[in-house]
Motif scaffolding. Structure first.
Motif, PDB file in Angstrom:
ATOM      1  N   SER A 189       0.675 -15.182  -6.201  1.00 48.55           N
ATOM      2  CA  SER A 189      -0.723 -13.876  -5.837  1.00 48.55           C
ATOM      3  C   SER A 189      -0.173 -12.521  -6.042  1.00 48.55           C
ATOM      4  O   SER A 189       0.298 -12.489  -4.437  1.00 48.55           O
ATOM      5  N   THR A 190       0.155 -11.608  -6.897  1.00 47.10           N
ATOM      6  CA  THR A 190       0.105 -10.505  -6.686  1.00 47.10           C
ATOM      7  C   THR A 190      -0.436  -9.637  -5.024  1.00 47.10           C
ATOM      8  O   THR A 190      -0.185  -8.838  -4.769  1.00 47.10           O
ATOM      9  N   ALA A 191      -1.635 -10.414  -5.117  1.00 48.61           N
ATOM     10  CA  ALA A 191      -2.675  -9.405  -4.182  1.00 48.61           C
ATOM     11  C   ALA A 191      -1.810 -10.255  -2.859  1.00 48.61           C
ATOM     12  O   ALA A 191      -2.401  -8.852  -1.882  1.00 48.61           O
ATOM     13  N   LEU A 192      -1.172 -10.885  -2.840  1.00 45.48           N
ATOM     14  CA  LEU A 192      -1.003 -11.993  -1.551  1.00 45.48           C
ATOM     15  C   LEU A 192       0.730 -10.675  -1.015  1.00 45.48           C
ATOM     16  O   LEU A 192       0.699 -10.028   0.214  1.00 45.48           O
ATOM     17  N   LEU A 193       1.239 -10.231  -2.096  1.00 44.50           N
ATOM     18  CA  LEU A 193       2.157  -9.214  -1.954  1.00 44.50           C
ATOM     19  C   LEU A 193       2.182  -8.211  -1.622  1.00 44.50           C
ATOM     20  O   LEU A 193       2.754  -7.794  -1.240  1.00 44.50           O
ATOM     21  N   ASP A 194       0.987  -7.605  -2.486  1.00 42.72           N
ATOM     22  CA  ASP A 194       0.283  -6.462  -1.602  1.00 42.72           C
ATOM     23  C   ASP A 194       0.037  -6.237  -0.430  1.00 42.72           C
ATOM     24  O   ASP A 194       0.572  -5.299   0.615  1.00 42.72           O
ATOM     25  N   THR A 195      -0.630  -7.706  -0.191  1.00 42.40           N
ATOM     26  CA  THR A 195      -0.789  -7.754   1.582  1.00 42.40           C
ATOM     27  C   THR A 195       0.073  -7.876   2.268  1.00 42.40           C
ATOM     28  O   THR A 195       0.372  -7.093   3.505  1.00 42.40           O
TER      29      THR A 195
END
Length: 179
Positions: free
Chosen positions: A25-31
């Protein structure tokens, strides 16, 4: 009649959902990058842009984060199994460059200060290119001396001709048009 339709919908949705679970998940990487830097995306000290949503990275149970250099200009996000690595650019604080004091002589123009050489012939350098959300790097060897902002030739592959690059700082160059 409704049950077979629901069963068919669940069977069709199952493989699609399982397929998405294979990718990180790229959203998890952003977080994770925001937590690592201590700054929100877009803020000074935070990521310049979100991780590109088009990336299809294999799912990683425990991504590792570290600063790319001591300049803290990018976060390296890596996975050991399966092996992958991405660089997330960080919005740096603008640095003021102090101009050296020139001694003016009556009737003569002050001599222009000689630019400081930041990359010397034979130095190993990291060639960079990128924009918001991604960056690409490659190791090379400087073929000449250059001050910050000056052009030089860099050999990245012994079997191919050298490429033109722009010196950024010691050990770091970029391709023209990617500053």
């Amino acid at each position: 009649m409704i049950r077979p339709a629901l069963l068919l919908a669940a069977l069709l949705a199952g493989p699609a959902a399982a397929q998405d679970a294979r990718f990180q998940s790229t959203a998890l990487l952003d977080t994770a990058v925001s937590q690592f830097t201590g700054h929100a995306q877009g803020e000074e000290g935070g990521a310049v842009a979100p991780v590109d949503r088009r990336l299809k990275l294999a799912a990683c149970a425990l991504p590792q984060l570290e600063w790319r250099t001591s300049a803290q200009d990018a976060v390296v996000v890596r996975c050991m199994a399966p092996v992958w690595r991405i660089f997330v650019p960080v919005k740096a604080a603008p640095r003021a460059i102090a101009a050296p004091a020139a001694v003016a002589m009556p009737g003569r123009a002050a001599p222009a200060p000689k630019p400081e050489i930041v990359v010397k012939r034979g130095d190993p350098v990291m060639v960079e290119a990128g924009s918001n959300g991604f960056s690409i790097t490659r190791d090379g060897i400087a073929m000449g001396d250059a001050a910050a902002g000056a052009r030089l030739m860099v050999r990245v592959d012994p079997a191919k001709p050298p490429i033109q690059a722009i010196a950024m700082e010691a050990g770091r160059v970029t391709l023209p048009g990617w500053q």
